[in-house]
Design a protein around this motif. Structure first.
Motif, PDB file in Angstrom:
ATOM      1  N   ARG A  34       0.856  -1.174   0.000  1.00  0.00           N
ATOM      2  CA  ARG A  34       0.000   0.000   0.000  1.00  0.00           C
ATOM      3  C   ARG A  34       0.899   1.233   0.000  1.00  0.00           C
ATOM      4  O   ARG A  34       2.082   1.139   0.316  1.00  0.00           O
ATOM      5  CB  ARG A  34      -0.955   0.023   1.200  1.00  0.00           C
ATOM      6  CG  ARG A  34      -0.291   0.207   2.521  1.00  0.00           C
ATOM      7  CD  ARG A  34      -1.284   0.264   3.680  1.00  0.00           C
ATOM      8  NE  ARG A  34      -0.562   0.120   4.931  1.00  0.00           N
ATOM      9  CZ  ARG A  34       0.082   1.100   5.546  1.00  0.00           C
ATOM     10  NH1 ARG A  34       0.050   2.318   5.025  1.00  0.00           N
ATOM     11  NH2 ARG A  34       0.744   0.892   6.663  1.00  0.00           N
ATOM     12  N   ALA A  35       0.315   2.371  -0.376  1.00  0.00           N
ATOM     13  CA  ALA A  35       1.108   3.591  -0.440  1.00  0.00           C
ATOM     14  C   ALA A  35       1.064   4.281   0.916  1.00  0.00           C
ATOM     15  O   ALA A  35      -0.002   4.669   1.382  1.00  0.00           O
ATOM     16  CB  ALA A  35       0.538   4.516  -1.512  1.00  0.00           C
ATOM     17  N   MET A  36       2.221   4.434   1.526  1.00  0.00           N
ATOM     18  CA  MET A  36       2.259   5.123   2.817  1.00  0.00           C
ATOM     19  C   MET A  36       2.129   6.626   2.611  1.00  0.00           C
ATOM     20  O   MET A  36       2.483   7.165   1.573  1.00  0.00           O
ATOM     21  CB  MET A  36       3.582   4.833   3.519  1.00  0.00           C
ATOM     22  CG  MET A  36       3.661   3.425   4.063  1.00  0.00           C
ATOM     23  SD  MET A  36       5.263   3.150   4.846  1.00  0.00           S
ATOM     24  CE  MET A  36       4.782   2.069   6.190  1.00  0.00           C
ATOM     25  N   SER A  37       1.661   7.296   3.659  1.00  0.00           N
ATOM     26  CA  SER A  37       1.538   8.741   3.568  1.00  0.00           C
ATOM     27  C   SER A  37       2.901   9.377   3.820  1.00  0.00           C
ATOM     28  O   SER A  37       3.830   8.717   4.304  1.00  0.00           O
ATOM     29  CB  SER A  37       0.560   9.233   4.629  1.00  0.00           C
ATOM     30  OG  SER A  37       1.126   8.996   5.909  1.00  0.00           O
ATOM     31  N   SER A  38       2.977  10.680   3.534  1.00  0.00           N
ATOM     32  CA  SER A  38       4.269  11.335   3.752  1.00  0.00           C
ATOM     33  C   SER A  38       4.611  11.381   5.238  1.00  0.00           C
ATOM     34  O   SER A  38       5.797  11.365   5.602  1.00  0.00           O
ATOM     35  CB  SER A  38       4.267  12.736   3.144  1.00  0.00           C
ATOM     36  OG  SER A  38       3.108  13.419   3.524  1.00  0.00           O
ATOM     37  N   GLU A  39       3.587  11.404   6.089  1.00  0.00           N
ATOM     38  CA  GLU A  39       3.875  11.383   7.533  1.00  0.00           C
ATOM     39  C   GLU A  39       4.498  10.048   7.945  1.00  0.00           C
ATOM     40  O   GLU A  39       5.430  10.005   8.751  1.00  0.00           O
ATOM     41  CB  GLU A  39       2.595  11.595   8.355  1.00  0.00           C
ATOM     42  CG  GLU A  39       2.017  12.999   8.298  1.00  0.00           C
ATOM     43  CD  GLU A  39       1.193  13.222   7.043  1.00  0.00           C
ATOM     44  OE1 GLU A  39       0.899  14.389   6.735  1.00  0.00           O
ATOM     45  OE2 GLU A  39       0.837  12.236   6.362  1.00  0.00           O
ATOM     46  N   GLU A  40       3.953   8.975   7.378  1.00  0.00           N
ATOM     47  CA  GLU A  40       4.514   7.660   7.702  1.00  0.00           C
ATOM     48  C   GLU A  40       5.955   7.550   7.228  1.00  0.00           C
ATOM     49  O   GLU A  40       6.812   7.007   7.916  1.00  0.00           O
ATOM     50  CB  GLU A  40       3.678   6.555   7.038  1.00  0.00           C
ATOM     51  CG  GLU A  40       2.328   6.340   7.692  1.00  0.00           C
ATOM     52  CD  GLU A  40       1.522   5.267   6.965  1.00  0.00           C
ATOM     53  OE1 GLU A  40       0.893   5.591   5.928  1.00  0.00           O
ATOM     54  OE2 GLU A  40       1.511   4.126   7.434  1.00  0.00           O
ATOM     55  N   ILE A  41       6.219   8.067   6.038  1.00  0.00           N
ATOM     56  CA  ILE A  41       7.588   8.007   5.515  1.00  0.00           C
ATOM     57  C   ILE A  41       8.520   8.823   6.401  1.00  0.00           C
ATOM     58  O   ILE A  41       9.637   8.393   6.730  1.00  0.00           O
ATOM     59  CB  ILE A  41       7.641   8.542   4.065  1.00  0.00           C
ATOM     60  CG1 ILE A  41       6.704   7.757   3.156  1.00  0.00           C
ATOM     61  CG2 ILE A  41       9.074   8.528   3.552  1.00  0.00           C
ATOM     62  CD1 ILE A  41       7.147   6.361   2.843  1.00  0.00           C
ATOM     63  N   ALA A  42       8.073  10.005   6.789  1.00  0.00           N
ATOM     64  CA  ALA A  42       8.912  10.847   7.645  1.00  0.00           C
ATOM     65  C   ALA A  42       9.213  10.130   8.956  1.00  0.00           C
ATOM     66  O   ALA A  42      10.318  10.210   9.494  1.00  0.00           O
ATOM     67  CB  ALA A  42       8.215  12.182   7.909  1.00  0.00           C
ATOM     68  N   GLU A  43       8.220   9.408   9.462  1.00  0.00           N
ATOM     69  CA  GLU A  43       8.416   8.695  10.716  1.00  0.00           C
ATOM     70  C   GLU A  43       9.426   7.561  10.560  1.00  0.00           C
ATOM     71  O   GLU A  43      10.264   7.343  11.432  1.00  0.00           O
ATOM     72  CB  GLU A  43       7.072   8.124  11.197  1.00  0.00           C
ATOM     73  CG  GLU A  43       7.119   7.692  12.637  1.00  0.00           C
ATOM     74  CD  GLU A  43       5.894   6.910  13.057  1.00  0.00           C
ATOM     75  OE1 GLU A  43       5.211   6.345  12.174  1.00  0.00           O
ATOM     76  OE2 GLU A  43       5.633   6.842  14.266  1.00  0.00           O
TER      77      GLU A  43
END
Lengths: 530, 167
Positions: A511-520
């Protein structure tokens, strides 16, 4: 009607009806039939439709200016509005015009400003610099009124009830404080420790940073040291590198303590010098980041959408295999040539890709309308113009390439269907400003989502490139390689794309993670420097 | 006032040639512009703008075709493909066509221009125009047709006699 092409009179009529949305089924089929019959008909229709579009817009642009200035005799009389009009209201058309103007001028403006692009992602630094910021933390709990504002510390007293926090002062001093601890920040170069333990790392420009304890003040002279004030008020100072100056209460002279030494005081008595500093009693930033990293990995492995997760730890049973920790039964990697080395955390491993042909081969079945790719890597050098991070073998329809260019730019591309005017690719984009440095552990991610319509590339948690994707074309991976491109198709394309450096984590999520998830993921997985 | 600058006129023309309906074209152009705006960060300015912009327009057209009921679409897939190919081949001449159109519009008599405007811009029906201009309904219809024919001839002449006259 038109003398030049009487044979297109019917075509004219049908196109006019089409625009009025008044084509019957038979007329629609007839229109399509005419257009199949000759290229000339298609050319005629194309010119006519284009002219139609241009004409309406010219007239609309007049209209927006002209409404008030129109001669009275030509304005519809009162009551004429009641007549049923099969056409849409003018307000809608004018609104569309206004929007087109806004976008057109905005676009023009933006594209001219290409030389200094606007940063999409936020920088982590706040506009007004706090005295100190908490840049990493593990399970911290502060006392209610003695807690930082968000992650910002100012002058005042703080009580850390439990957990470990890494603070960075704006002067460059860093320390890790372990709860339970009670400390007061006096200014950006001066802290008072009432109780607890702090491990401080003072950069050159913060030389002179001072930590006071009940019995002694410690002035740093460019160093790393630990200071502990125990509940019974016994204070200890351990110097791990460099040296510190101790100013004891009631003593005029300063005492210099060098690395490899530690000093302790009991209330009311003279200093007792200990021989060995005990590093293990003072938490480092690495302790925090290692634990956070492990917690994050556990969370990711528990995600039901995880297709493959490689922690790049050697497999006990077979050295040629890169084990899929999310599911050891499937999608394991086969290591070719790459060798085991140290990874980004203490006690972790990575694979070193050095020679042409060093790679990890995978085979992934199925279609992916959504996915996230994530990896931690450290580039040693760029041997070719294009370096593959993770490429499908070949470059056929539905396939995806994730690459670096030799200036450090990230390049992502997907091959699509009908070759269009200029390019057989659905997209090929690269990062403009943010590049991947040499010699530093860097996090890279890519997210792809047909439902949201875009693909995004990230470096260290920041969005660096983004574009629209074809709603009809999910990605298929099939045979792929980490760090290499197998079986290149075109004769002129750069063939050698071997990655030179270390990789110590890689995953593919469905699934495509959100930019917040990537930043985390970047934040929690970052290796600490000390 | 110049409403459509270069690329916008080309995009709109391309979209109209794909969907044959001006309301839908305006909608699709807006959506395309939104995507262009959202993606301007990843636009590589060393590459030509128009092919990239056309790619985004094509996606919006594709979405439009997928969302519509078949009986509300004008063109069949194979016809759409040939229309798009032909239009793309001619896309560079669109700005010239726009210039020709403007010069030709200027040559129209006031009343002619007003009737065109009432019909295309103000979306008045033939009946409404016949009332406002004090003409019969048939009169308005034939007047519109004649104006359009003259415009077309004027534009074609200019397109064919201008220096880079090639289609």
């Amino acid at each position: 009607m038109s003398n030049d092409h009487p044979e297109f009179d019917e075509l004219d009529r049908l196109l006019a009806l089409a625009d009025e949305e008044e084509l019957s089924v038979e007329q629609r089929d007839r229109l399509n039939q005419i257009l199949r019959e000759s290229v000339t008909a298609v050319e005629y229709a194309s010119d006519k439709l284009v002219t139609e579009a241009l004409l309406r817009n010219e007239l609309l642009s007049d209209a927006t200016g002209d409404l008030l200035g129109m001669p009275q005799s030509f304005l519809p009389p009162e009551g004429a509005e009641n007549l049923v009009s099969p056409r849409f209201g003018k307000r809608r058309a004018l609104l569309a015009v206004a929007a087109a103007v806004v976008f057109a001028s905005l676009l023009g403006f933006l594209l001219q400003k290409k030389s200094s692009p606007v940063q999409v992602a936020d920088s982590a630094k706040p506009a007004t610099q706090a005295l100190a910021r908490m840049i990493n933390q593990l399970d911290t709990r502060f006392a209610p009124n003695l807690a930082p504002e968000g992650d910002e510390f100012e002058v005042g007293r703080y009580e850390l009830q439990e957990g470990i926090a890494e603070l960075e002062f704006r002067t460059g001093a860093k320390f890790v404080v372990e709860g339970p601890a009670d400390f007061t920040i006096k200014n950006d170069m001066h802290v008072f420790l009432t109780e607890g333990r702090i491990r401080a790392r003072i950069s050159d420009r913060a030389t002179g940073f001072r930590i006071d304890a009940p019995e002694v003040d410690v002035v740093d002279l460019g160093t790393e040291f630990g200071i502990a004030v125990n509940p019974d008020q016994k204070t200890e100072v351990h110097v791990f590198s460099g040296e510190v100056e101790l100013h004891e209460e009631g003593s005029k002279e300063a005492r210099l303590v060098r690395e490899g030494y530690a000093a302790g005081w009991e209330e009311g008595s003279a200093a007792v010098v200990l021989t060995q500093p005990r590093e293990e009693e003072f938490r480092t930033a690495k302790d925090i980041s290692q634990t956070l990293g492990r917690q994050l990995t556990d969370r990711l492995l528990a995600d039901g959408e995880m297709v493959a997760f490689y922690d790049f730890q050697p497999d006990e049973s077979s050295s040629g295999r890169l084990v899929n920790r999310a599911n050891p039964q499937a999608v394991n990697g086969r290591i070719h040539g790459a060798t085991w080395v140290r990874g980004r955390q203490p006690n972790s491993s990575a694979l070193l890709f050095e020679n042409v042909g060093d790679r990890v081969f995978l085979e992934i079945d199925g279609e992916f309308p959504e996915f996230t790719l994530s990896t931690w890597l450290k580039v040693e050098r760029f041997d070719s113009y294009i370096t593959a991070i993770f490429n499908t073998d070949n470059y056929e329809r539905h396939e995806h390439h994730w690459q670096l260019l030799d200036d450090g730019a990230v390049q992502g591309s997907q091959l699509g269907k009908n070759p269009s005017l200029n390019s057989p690719e659905i997209y090929r984009i690269k990062s403009e400003e943010d590049t991947v440095p040499i010699g530093r552990w860097t996090h890279l991610a890519a997210t792809f989502s047909i439902s949201s319509g875009d693909v995004r590339y990230y470096v260290d948690g920041r969005l660096v490139a983004e574009t629209v994707i074809d709603p009809d074309c999910p990605v298929r991976f099939g045979k792929c390689n980490i760090g290499h491109w197998g079986s290149p198709a075109g004769p002129s394309w750069p063939k050698q794309r071997n990655f030179c450096g270390r990789i110590d984590e890689f995953f593919l999520l469905r699934r495509a993670m959100s930019s917040e998830e990537i930043a985390e993921i970047h934040q929690l997985g970052r290796p600490a420097k000390w | 006032m110049t409403l459509l600058t270069g690329n916008q006129s080309q995009l709109l023309g391309y979209i109209m040639a794909s969907v044959a309906n001006s309301n839908d074209s305006q909608d699709i152009l807006q959506k395309t512009n939104i995507q262009l705006w959202r993606n301007h960060e990843s636009y590589d300015s060393s590459r030509p703008f128009l092919p990239w912009a056309l790619t985004l327009a094509r996606f919006q057209i594709l979405s439009f075709y997928r969302d519509r009921q078949r009986d509300r679409l004008i063109f069949d897939a194979d016809v759409l493909e040939s229309l798009q190919t032909v239009t793309e081949e001619r896309i560079q001449s669109v700005p010239r066509r726009q210039e020709a159109l403007r010069s030709c519009l200027v040559k129209l008599k006031d009343e002619q221009r007003t009737i065109l405007s009432l019909y295309y811009a103000h979306r008045k029906s033939i009946e409404q125009i016949s009332l406002s201009c004090n003409r019969s309904i048939d009169g308005v219809k034939s007047l519109l047709l004649r104006i359009r024919k003259n415009l077309k001839e004027c534009i074609d002449t200019r397109m064919n006699t201008s220096p880079e006259s090639q289609s």
